[in-house]
Structures are given as structure tokens and as C-alpha cells.
Write a protein that holds these residues in place. Sequence first.
Motif, PDB file in Angstrom:
ATOM      1  N   SER A 171      -6.457   9.607  -0.613  1.00  0.00           N
ATOM      2  CA  SER A 171      -6.654  10.293  -1.896  1.00  0.00           C
ATOM      3  C   SER A 171      -5.486  10.017  -2.850  1.00  0.00           C
ATOM      4  CB  SER A 171      -6.774  11.792  -1.656  1.00  0.00           C
ATOM      5  OG  SER A 171      -5.633  12.238  -0.957  1.00  0.00           O
ATOM      6  N   PHE A 172      -4.279   9.943  -2.292  1.00  0.00           N
ATOM      7  CA  PHE A 172      -3.114   9.699  -3.144  1.00  0.00           C
ATOM      8  C   PHE A 172      -3.215   8.315  -3.789  1.00  0.00           C
ATOM      9  CE2 PHE A 172       1.054   7.825  -3.773  1.00  0.00           C
ATOM     10  CZ  PHE A 172       1.675   8.787  -4.545  1.00  0.00           C
ATOM     11  N   VAL A 173      -3.527   7.331  -2.966  1.00  0.00           N
ATOM     12  CA  VAL A 173      -3.600   5.960  -3.483  1.00  0.00           C
ATOM     13  C   VAL A 173      -4.741   5.872  -4.500  1.00  0.00           C
ATOM     14  CG1 VAL A 173      -3.802   3.530  -2.842  1.00  0.00           C
ATOM     15  CG2 VAL A 173      -2.731   5.132  -1.273  1.00  0.00           C
ATOM     16  N   ALA A 174      -5.868   6.522  -4.176  1.00  0.00           N
ATOM     17  CA  ALA A 174      -7.025   6.466  -5.072  1.00  0.00           C
ATOM     18  C   ALA A 174      -6.687   7.063  -6.434  1.00  0.00           C
ATOM     19  CB  ALA A 174      -8.202   7.203  -4.435  1.00  0.00           C
ATOM     20  N   ARG A 175      -6.003   8.200  -6.428  1.00  0.00           N
ATOM     21  CA  ARG A 175      -5.621   8.831  -7.701  1.00  0.00           C
ATOM     22  C   ARG A 175      -4.711   7.912  -8.505  1.00  0.00           C
ATOM     23  NH1 ARG A 175      -4.857  14.116  -5.443  1.00  0.00           N
ATOM     24  NH2 ARG A 175      -6.861  15.150  -5.605  1.00  0.00           N
ATOM     25  N   LYS A 176      -3.768   7.345  -7.819  1.00  0.00           N
ATOM     26  CA  LYS A 176      -2.829   6.453  -8.500  1.00  0.00           C
ATOM     27  C   LYS A 176      -3.592   5.272  -9.098  1.00  0.00           C
ATOM     28  CE  LYS A 176       1.604   7.296  -8.201  1.00  0.00           C
ATOM     29  NZ  LYS A 176       2.331   7.580  -9.450  1.00  0.00           N
ATOM     30  N   ALA A 177      -4.543   4.729  -8.314  1.00  0.00           N
ATOM     31  CA  ALA A 177      -5.299   3.574  -8.789  1.00  0.00           C
ATOM     32  C   ALA A 177      -6.137   3.950 -10.006  1.00  0.00           C
ATOM     33  CB  ALA A 177      -6.186   3.043  -7.670  1.00  0.00           C
ATOM     34  N   ALA A 178      -6.594   5.185 -10.032  1.00  0.00           N
ATOM     35  CA  ALA A 178      -7.414   5.626 -11.160  1.00  0.00           C
ATOM     36  C   ALA A 178      -6.545   6.030 -12.354  1.00  0.00           C
ATOM     37  CB  ALA A 178      -8.288   6.790 -10.716  1.00  0.00           C
TER      38      ALA A 178
ATOM     39  N   VAL B 130      -0.433  12.454 -10.251  1.00  0.00           N
ATOM     40  CA  VAL B 130      -0.519  13.120  -8.954  1.00  0.00           C
ATOM     41  C   VAL B 130       0.519  14.221  -8.953  1.00  0.00           C
ATOM     42  CG1 VAL B 130      -0.434  12.773  -6.474  1.00  0.00           C
ATOM     43  CG2 VAL B 130      -1.083  10.894  -7.976  1.00  0.00           C
ATOM     44  N   ARG B 131       0.008  15.429  -8.821  1.00  0.00           N
ATOM     45  CA  ARG B 131       0.928  16.552  -8.962  1.00  0.00           C
ATOM     46  C   ARG B 131       1.812  16.722  -7.725  1.00  0.00           C
ATOM     47  NH1 ARG B 131      -2.849  20.743 -10.650  1.00  0.00           N
ATOM     48  NH2 ARG B 131      -3.797  19.497 -12.268  1.00  0.00           N
ATOM     49  N   LYS B 132       1.134  16.567  -6.588  1.00  0.00           N
ATOM     50  CA  LYS B 132       1.876  16.803  -5.352  1.00  0.00           C
ATOM     51  C   LYS B 132       2.994  15.766  -5.191  1.00  0.00           C
ATOM     52  CE  LYS B 132       0.914  16.796  -0.677  1.00  0.00           C
ATOM     53  NZ  LYS B 132      -0.028  16.352   0.294  1.00  0.00           N
ATOM     54  N   ASN B 133       4.141  16.255  -4.810  1.00  0.00           N
ATOM     55  CA  ASN B 133       5.252  15.334  -4.646  1.00  0.00           C
ATOM     56  C   ASN B 133       5.078  14.482  -3.401  1.00  0.00           C
ATOM     57  OD1 ASN B 133       6.983  15.219  -6.682  1.00  0.00           O
ATOM     58  ND2 ASN B 133       8.446  16.743  -5.892  1.00  0.00           N
ATOM     59  N   ALA B 134       4.743  13.214  -3.600  1.00  0.00           N
ATOM     60  CA  ALA B 134       4.568  12.363  -2.415  1.00  0.00           C
ATOM     61  C   ALA B 134       5.907  11.743  -2.055  1.00  0.00           C
ATOM     62  CB  ALA B 134       3.563  11.283  -2.733  1.00  0.00           C
ATOM     63  N   ASN B 135       6.010  11.365  -0.805  1.00  0.00           N
ATOM     64  CA  ASN B 135       7.220  10.683  -0.362  1.00  0.00           C
ATOM     65  C   ASN B 135       7.094   9.217  -0.758  1.00  0.00           C
ATOM     66  OD1 ASN B 135       9.185   9.347   0.983  1.00  0.00           O
ATOM     67  ND2 ASN B 135       8.744  10.227   3.002  1.00  0.00           N
ATOM     68  N   MET B 136       7.724   8.860  -1.884  1.00  0.00           N
ATOM     69  CA  MET B 136       7.533   7.519  -2.417  1.00  0.00           C
ATOM     70  C   MET B 136       8.127   6.434  -1.522  1.00  0.00           C
ATOM     71  SD  MET B 136       5.488   7.591  -4.773  1.00  0.00           S
ATOM     72  CE  MET B 136       5.509   5.943  -5.439  1.00  0.00           C
ATOM     73  N   VAL B 137       9.128   6.820  -0.730  1.00  0.00           N
ATOM     74  CA  VAL B 137       9.687   5.826   0.197  1.00  0.00           C
ATOM     75  C   VAL B 137       8.600   5.417   1.180  1.00  0.00           C
ATOM     76  CG1 VAL B 137      11.372   5.433   2.032  1.00  0.00           C
ATOM     77  CG2 VAL B 137      12.039   6.663  -0.028  1.00  0.00           C
ATOM     78  N   ALA B 138       7.891   6.431   1.716  1.00  0.00           N
ATOM     79  CA  ALA B 138       6.822   6.135   2.679  1.00  0.00           C
ATOM     80  C   ALA B 138       5.693   5.360   2.002  1.00  0.00           C
ATOM     81  CB  ALA B 138       6.294   7.430   3.284  1.00  0.00           C
ATOM     82  N   VAL B 139       5.376   5.736   0.763  1.00  0.00           N
ATOM     83  CA  VAL B 139       4.264   5.072   0.055  1.00  0.00           C
ATOM     84  C   VAL B 139       4.573   3.585  -0.143  1.00  0.00           C
ATOM     85  CG1 VAL B 139       3.014   4.982  -2.150  1.00  0.00           C
ATOM     86  CG2 VAL B 139       3.555   7.195  -1.119  1.00  0.00           C
ATOM     87  N   ARG B 140       5.764   3.322  -0.620  1.00  0.00           N
ATOM     88  CA  ARG B 140       6.132   1.924  -0.863  1.00  0.00           C
ATOM     89  C   ARG B 140       6.315   1.152   0.449  1.00  0.00           C
ATOM     90  NH1 ARG B 140      10.497   1.994  -5.738  1.00  0.00           N
ATOM     91  NH2 ARG B 140       9.059   2.560  -7.389  1.00  0.00           N
ATOM     92  N   ARG B 141       6.856   1.838   1.417  1.00  0.00           N
ATOM     93  CA  ARG B 141       7.087   1.169   2.699  1.00  0.00           C
ATOM     94  C   ARG B 141       5.749   0.777   3.332  1.00  0.00           C
ATOM     95  NH1 ARG B 141      10.184   3.346   8.006  1.00  0.00           N
ATOM     96  NH2 ARG B 141      10.980   1.340   8.714  1.00  0.00           N
ATOM     97  N   LEU B 142       4.795   1.684   3.215  1.00  0.00           N
ATOM     98  CA  LEU B 142       3.488   1.371   3.796  1.00  0.00           C
ATOM     99  C   LEU B 142       2.857   0.188   3.061  1.00  0.00           C
ATOM    100  CD1 LEU B 142       1.322   2.225   5.911  1.00  0.00           C
ATOM    101  CD2 LEU B 142       0.148   3.339   4.019  1.00  0.00           C
ATOM    102  N   TYR B 143       3.060   0.140   1.744  1.00  0.00           N
ATOM    103  CA  TYR B 143       2.494  -0.986   0.980  1.00  0.00           C
ATOM    104  C   TYR B 143       3.061  -2.312   1.518  1.00  0.00           C
ATOM    105  CZ  TYR B 143       0.947  -3.694  -3.088  1.00  0.00           C
ATOM    106  OH  TYR B 143       0.341  -4.618  -3.927  1.00  0.00           O
ATOM    107  N   LEU B 144       4.379  -2.330   1.694  1.00  0.00           N
ATOM    108  CA  LEU B 144       4.998  -3.541   2.227  1.00  0.00           C
ATOM    109  C   LEU B 144       4.497  -3.834   3.639  1.00  0.00           C
ATOM    110  CD1 LEU B 144       8.745  -3.492   1.123  1.00  0.00           C
ATOM    111  CD2 LEU B 144       6.857  -4.823   0.206  1.00  0.00           C
ATOM    112  N   ALA B 145       4.310  -2.766   4.406  1.00  0.00           N
ATOM    113  CA  ALA B 145       3.817  -2.953   5.781  1.00  0.00           C
ATOM    114  C   ALA B 145       2.416  -3.576   5.748  1.00  0.00           C
ATOM    115  CB  ALA B 145       3.798  -1.620   6.517  1.00  0.00           C
ATOM    116  N   ILE B 146       1.600  -3.147   4.771  1.00  0.00           N
ATOM    117  CA  ILE B 146       0.253  -3.729   4.687  1.00  0.00           C
ATOM    118  C   ILE B 146       0.344  -5.215   4.294  1.00  0.00           C
ATOM    119  CG2 ILE B 146      -1.961  -3.615   3.440  1.00  0.00           C
ATOM    120  CD1 ILE B 146      -1.603  -0.571   3.276  1.00  0.00           C
TER     121      ILE B 146
END
Length: 1037
Positions: free
Chosen positions: A856-863, A867-883
Motif C-alpha cells: 500500500s505504501f509503494v502504491a500510494r507513492k506511485a500514485a 503518505v501520512r504515516k511515517n515510513a522507515n525510508m531507509v528500509a524502503v530504499r534498501r528494499l528497492y536496491l535489494a529488488i
Amino acid sequence: MDKMNTKWQDTKVKRAHSKKRTRDSIESHQTPAKKGGSASSKNCPDNTERGTSFGGMASLKAVEYCSDSEDFFGDYDSILNDSSFLAKLDDAEQNGVHYSPSAAPLDQPDPNFTALPSSGDNHCLKLSTDNKHSEAIVDGLIDESFKDIEATQFHFQEEVLENAKQIHWLKENKISTPCKVTERAINDEMVKPAEHKSERPTTSIPQERRSMKDQLKRAMISNAAAPSCVSRTIVLKEAVVAEEINVAMQAMETVSLKATDIGPFFGLPTKVKDLICKLRGINNLYDWQKTCLNLDCVQERRNLIYSLPTSGGKTLVAEILMFRELLCRKKDSLFILPYISLVQEKVRGLASFGLELDFMVEEYAGSKGRFPPVKRRSKRSLYIATIEKAHSLVNCLIETNRLDDIGLVIVDELHMLGDGSRGAVVEMTLAKILYVSTATQIIGMSATLGNIKDLQKFLKAENYTSDYRPVQLREYVKLKDSIYEVDPNEEEVLRLSRVLSFKYSSSMQKMDPDHLIALVTEIIPTNSCLVFCSTKKNCENVAGMICKYLKDEFLLHKEKEKAALLKELRDSGNGTICPVLQKIVPYGLAYHHSGLTSEERKLVEEAYMHGVLCLLTCTSTLAAGINLPARRVILRSPYVATEFIKRSQYKQMVGRAGRAGIDSVGESILILQEKDKSLAKSLLCAPVEKCYSNLMQDNGKGVLSLILSLIGLNIASSLEQVRDFLSGTLLCVQERQLCVERDLREISKDCVELLKEKGLITVSRDTQDPILQVTKLGRATYKGAVDLSYCDMLYEDLSKGLDGLMLHSYLHLVYLVTPYDMISQCKPDWMIYLRQFILLSAAEQKMSAAVGVPESFVARKAAGQTVRKNANMVAVRRLYLAIVLFSLLNDTNVWSTAEKFQLNRGFIQALLNSSSAFCSCVLHFTEELEEFWPFKTLLTELTHRLSYCVQAELIPLMEVAGVMKFRAKQLYNAGYKTLAHLANADPSVLAKTIDNLYKKQANQIVASAKMLVNEKAAALQEEVNDLLMMPKDLPLP
Ligand SMILES: Nc1ncnc2c1ncn2[C@@H]1O[C@H](COP(=O)(O)OP(=O)(O)OP(=O)(O)O)[C@@H](O)[C@H]1O
Ligand SMILES: [Mg+2]
């Protein structure tokens, strides 16, 4: 300390031995920088504020975004790998075909396999300790390589004989005679300290030899007089030992008669000279090389720094010294080079020497290298290592009490000491060697050293300097249409040399106001030219612009070879080729910067070296990499990115001009605009920048991790001992300039406090002088070479990983080893993120949500929604690199992955290299922490996959130094499927069969493959020996 602490707690993520050099570090050799931080640098203008402060990630620049100012290949390391017995058996199974009865009968070993045991030894499992002893002694004595050593150089021989005999004899005797009295008697008699730094040649050789005989006799007598209440086995064994002594004595007699005229080539056999001539085409040493090799301090094994201009021939002196150490003193040597590509080049180049002269050449770079190194009884090893691997190797040897095995350490490009966090690693390594081993000689070389005195003091070294350059370098400056020769002795510095007369059309004048085309067409295509540009983009533009105005005749020059190169470039990209390269290669041009994949880079370098390409446009990266000289070097402007060029950078770049043995003169032309004239004048005359310790960089990160490892390695267990150690560092030599606010005493105290606060060490308070010890986390951190600023984060992430480790695919593991320091360079494209996220399996998506990235977080960002909820951007970016990495592992193609994620292919390459290095760091980290036991096997396999990132069948071929995927594919398709195939290949056939493989490369590939097979076989043999050896402490009946 508070200041230090606060900075540490910031979220900055950066690896200890960061793969990617920061911009600071480029300049730093000697560079001042402009960032905040190092409190210590106030009084030191050259070193001010070099530290990169621990800023938050958000403030950092994004991605491929690999800005021009950070143009580095990430061509260096962290730590590795893999010495498990099973892995070695695997290797042997794969590669041992050569030794199987069907491939070669055991009793007829291939003479080329010089590293293999003698025919008897081939029956490895039959091998007993018995006959081995006498063989070892005799081996040490009748060494083929000493056949032609001259009497004048006899002391080498003498040392070797003495050491080898004493050590072998003692060792073997200990093993075969578990009789304490005898052993002690021999010990007392024979094992006087064999190594002293300034050992001098012995004068009375016959006497020495007599005394050796006496000692042996006496030893025999004490054997005979050993206690009588021993078992029958022991009596029998003693009889065997007596027999061995007899054989040894006879052998000694023989050698002492024979060895009278040996060592004409600087103490080495003539064979070495012949090999240098055959393999390098060098018939004569330069005068300075001879002088340097004959220096008293070299003869007497004192430390030395020698400094000569670029292309002065420094490497050959280093190599001869290493051969001397390996062959004459029978000690291992360590050669430290700054980049992986340089290590690979050297391993390839020295493998033939190793095969001919009977020593091992071992690569310690990238994913290569065994920790601890294999302990060899019969052979010496030349370890060729990157800065980071050399540090890990030295740590390992200290830990296993084997540092004295290394007789000589050579550091190339010693000015790297001033190069940011990597410089700190060089300093730590050298300081540890200086402190722990009294017998290891250190030699450093460089072309650009501004403050040699400081370095001399640090290394307790003497200095040899010469300004010899085999090919004269003429430096010019171009201003408008005029070319001026640089003459620092003249008041004006510049003297008019000529005016350019090339006819320019008006459109050309507009496109090429700096007259680059005029300058390069004076040289190419017959000769070679390098054009240094300030940015990556500029490299590509300049190359394109030049081609536009080149005549069609250029297309005809080496047409066939260029077509082959284009094909290889396309093959390396699985059918895709960079449009710029496609356009410019037919004219004999290419660009060279970190945006290339490793394979493209290698192909471009090889083609340039062999004259297929005549011009490279490049960034400053090229000046520090492998040796690619040119007839003419042009500096497009006096800038690197937006910074005015440093004197040392300038020297490295212009130093590429003039190819030894080809050109009689080399030229450099610096293109100047009027506005830069006055700055340029001081650039041309200024002394090279000074080289400062980097232990205090980044708020003392270096000194902190140094102290942690000192405690972990038991080098220091109290604050006083820490201080004692630090008094031998370059930092201490430069304390007055670098430690302004706090002196080293205070710094060391603060560091100990901080390490304690971070839970990395414990300090016992019950004694007067508190004892310092590492905690398990501390040990894991220094063993894994993990940056202290995020060891906690790593621990936490791995712990979380254990709760529900997803093993349906590699994604979760890849996520855990995605390097923290790459995260800041990544700004996800949310649409791509979402598209790729949806393609993940249900288990992978579940795992993503568990690490903090729900769909849902990625989908909101893509749209584009907030995103109100504070996401852990380190994890978000790290996962992107991992993908990204996960996708790369699946289709093993940098190009298609780059396209899929709309990233620069150079960035994908850097991400892959960085991840494989970090994966091995994490592996070593987890090995020290019991709770992480499941990771060991998983990460061993993952490191392997990330290191090679190719189909499994190509991996054995890629183990050979410098063989990349495209070459491995070619070899595989041509039927060379294993290491054994390569090791047994005929280089001429190989060169004919494989497209575009030059004969020299074919020779080097075969030699390296042979060396590798030998090394693996010898390692297994050693393991077998160990397994069958009688324990020294076996209880007596
Ligand atoms: N005695 C010699 N005769 C002829 N060529 C030589 C001799 N010694 C070295 N060379 C050649 O000179 C070239 C430059 O040598 P080398 O790479 O050792 O330079 P360097 O001093 O290390 O320069 P840099 O500082 O740029 O690394 C090499 O191709 C090497 O083979
Ligand atoms: Mg060199």
C-alpha cells in the motif's frame, strides 16, 4: 567526546572500507576538504575538515546520480572468504580432474605443475610424516633455483640454508619425537632467533656450516641420550630421525660443495633475469634500479621509501625484492596495491614467474583470498592484495601468530596513506606490522610524495629518490592558438613553443573552440592519445564531437579488430551496446569512466593497450588505474568536476604520457582559458600536496576502529598499551598538526570510553590498570570490518531477519546484505517500484511488509499521493536496491537490469560489487555471533553468487584473475569448461580459437589457471598433512 558521540548517533550509513570513494578522498591524498568535522585539523591548512560529517541520508544526492565528481569504479574491497573444508573439497572435485588417473597418471606429474608435490607426494593419502621430514630438509637444500647463485651473494644462500634447516629440522623432530628432553636440548642448541631486521651477511661461511653439523651431531647424541623409559614406537621413531639427520648431513655436504657460484642477478639466479627478459622484454635494469637494489638499507633489510616520477620503473625493483624474499630468504611476501584491477593485472603478470620459480601467487581481491591463508610447508607465497584485503590478511596472521612468515611488505602508491578512509586502513595495516613483527621489512613506493620525512619517521624507513624518467616528459599549456612549454625555472613559467596552424571551418570552430581536433589528429591513429575530461558526460560528448570531424580514413585503420571489439561489447551486453560506443569505436575512439560495466571497461582497456583504439576520453579515474600510457596526454581543462585540479592529480595524469620502449618523448598539453592562467601557473610549479594521516577523519572513525581491533587481536589490553601502539602511527608523527583540540592521550581515552558505551569492549575496573576486552559484538564488528557507526543497526536487522527468515527466494537475504552506504545514493522511481513489487511472490511481498515496506505504501507513492504515516525510508530504499540486486541475480545481466530500473549500468555494476563485498563482511560478522549460526551457510553461498553473478558453469573459469563473463563464455563455448581445461590448454591454440584474445593474454590466462590449480591442490595437500600429523601434545603412554 560529546561532539563525537552525537555525530555517531546520527543515522549516517557508511561502510568502514567504503567501496566508493568520497569526493574528498579523491583529493585527499593530500587534500584539504571543505566539510565540517575534524576538530583536529585547524592548524593544518592542507588537512582541514577532511571528514565527511555524519549527515542524514535525505540530504545526500541520489543515485546514478553517481555524480561526475564521484567518478570511481569502486574498484576496491572489504573482506573475505572462504576457507571451509567442504568448499575446498568442492574446488578440488571440480578442478582436480587434472590429477585424476584418467587425466594424468599419478606417477607422471605434469612438469608444468611446479607447485605440485613430487611424484611420491601425489599419493597424498599414503603420505606419512616419516619420509616427509628428510625430504623437506633435502628440498630446502638442493633447490633448483639456487643453481647459479654467485659466491658474492652467498649470504642469501647461507641464510636460507640455516633457516630452512633449523626450522624444518626442529619442526619435524618435534613431531616425530615427542620426547621433551630431546626437544629442549635441540631447542636450546638450534633455535636462536633466526630473524633480525638488519641481519648482516655472515662472514665465515664454512664455520657456520661446521657449527650446523656440530649441532646436528649434538642433537643426535641428545636423541640417543634421551630417557630410556620410552615406548618401542618412540625408539623406532628416533631411529628414523637419526636416519633423517644422516641424510640431511649428506645433503648439506653436497650443497656446500656445489653452491659456490650462485646469485649473479642481485642475489637471484640468472633464471630470474632470463624470465624478466622473456616475459617483460626488459634486458637491462635502469641505473637507478641497480643503485636502489644495491642500497645498504635494502641489503640489510631496513625499511625503505623510494620515490620516482610516474613510469620510472618502480614496480620492477619491488618485484625483484619480492623474488629475493621468496627464493633466497624463503619467506612470504605481501604486495599491496590500491585497486582490484591492479591486483588482477599483477596476479596475471606474476603467475608465470611463480610457476617457473616455484612459489605461489595468491590473489587477495574482490571475492578471492583465504583467511587465514593456507600454511605451506614447502612453498612460499606471494600475496597480492588490495588495501582492505591486506589489512584483513595481516589481522588474520597476527591472530594466528604467523605474521613473521611475511618477510617483506611492499606498498605501491604509498601516498594512498592520505586517501580518506582507505588511507586510514593502510596506516592501520602498516602500524600493526611495525608493532607486531620485528622481522618484517616494509618498502613503500610512490611518485607523488610531498612530505616524505613524516612517512619516513612513521615507517622508520630510509629514503631513496631520483627524478629519472625513461621517456622524457614535455609539458605544454595551450592558450587560444598558442602552445607554451612549461618551464618552472623561467620567471614566466611558460615559454611560447608554437602556434597551431590547423584550418578550422566556422562550424568546426564553433563546435571545437579549444582545437581538440587539431591536437589529437597530430597523433592518432598511428599513436595513442588520452584526453582527460572533467566529467563523465563531457567524456562522451568530447569523443562524439571529435569523431564527427574525423576523416573516413580513420575507419579503415584496424577495421577488422574494431569490428571484433564492437561484437564483444555487444556480446558483453547480451546484444545491447552503448550507442555512443557504437558510434565512436569504428573511429578508434572510446570513453573510459565509471559508467562502464566492468566488462566494457576491460574490453576498452585491452583494445587500447593493443593499439586497436587510439584515443580514450577519460575522467581522472584512469590516471589511478592500470597502466595505460599514451604518446600525448591532453587535459581538456584544469578541473575535476567543478574543483580546480590538485598538483598530485595533475602529475598522475600527465605522467601517463610517454610509453617506455615505444616513445622517445611523451607530451602533455593542458588546455587553459585566460581566466585560469594565474591559478594554473602555481599548479605547474607548486610542490605536491602533503600526505596526512586519516585516522582522525570522520570524527576519529579510523582511530576508533583501530583501537577496537588492537584489543580484539590482543595487541593491547590496557589503555597504556593502546597509547604505546598509537605512538607508532603516522597520526602520532603528525599529532601537532592533526590533534589540536585534544592530544592523542586524550583521544585514546575518549575512544576507549566510546567503545565501551557502544558495547564493543568491556573495561574491568577491579585492577589498577583496567583490562580491556572485546565483547562478542566488538569481535564480530572488527572481524567483519563493519563500520562502527552501523554495527548496531546491522545486528538489529539480522536479529529481526531471524524471526521469519524468508527462504523461498534470495530476496530476504539479499535485503540483509544490501550495503547501507549505497542506500543514500538511491531515489526510487515509484512507478517502477510498484511494477516490480507486484511481480514479487506472495512470500516475498509478505517479507517486504515485515521489513516495513507494505504494498500500500509503494502504491500510494506511485500514485503521487502523500503518505501520512511515517515510513522507515531507509528500509524502503534498501528494499528497492535489494529488488534491483535480486533481479540482477536472476537474469545475470547488468544491461537488462539497468533498463528495467532505468538506472545507469555503471551504478548497477557498483551496487553489485559493493554488495558482494558487504555480504562477505556480514558473513564474517555473523560467524562470530552464535545466535546467527544459520546465516553462515546461507551467506557463504550468497557471497559466491554475488561475486560472480553468472551462470554456475562459468564460475570456475572466472576464478582466473581477470577473466570476466564474456571471456568465460567464449572459453566455455570453445570447450574450455573447467580450470583444469584452462590449466592444460596450449596458449597458442587458445589465442587462435578465441576471438580477439591476444597471445600475451592467452599465456597469462593459462599461467594463472595453472597457478590456481596448483594452489588449490597444495591447499588440500596441506590439509591432508595436517590431518595425518601426529599431535604434538599426544599424551605419552
Ligand atoms: N629497466 C627497464 N627497461 C625497460 N623498461 C622498463 C624497465 N623497468 C621498467 N620498465 C617498464 O616501464 C614501464 C613503467 O614502469 P612502472 O609501471 O614500474 O612505472 P612506475 O614507476 O610504477 O610508474 P607509476 O608511478 O605511474 O605507477 C613498464 O611498462 C615497465 O615494464
Ligand atoms: Mg607504479
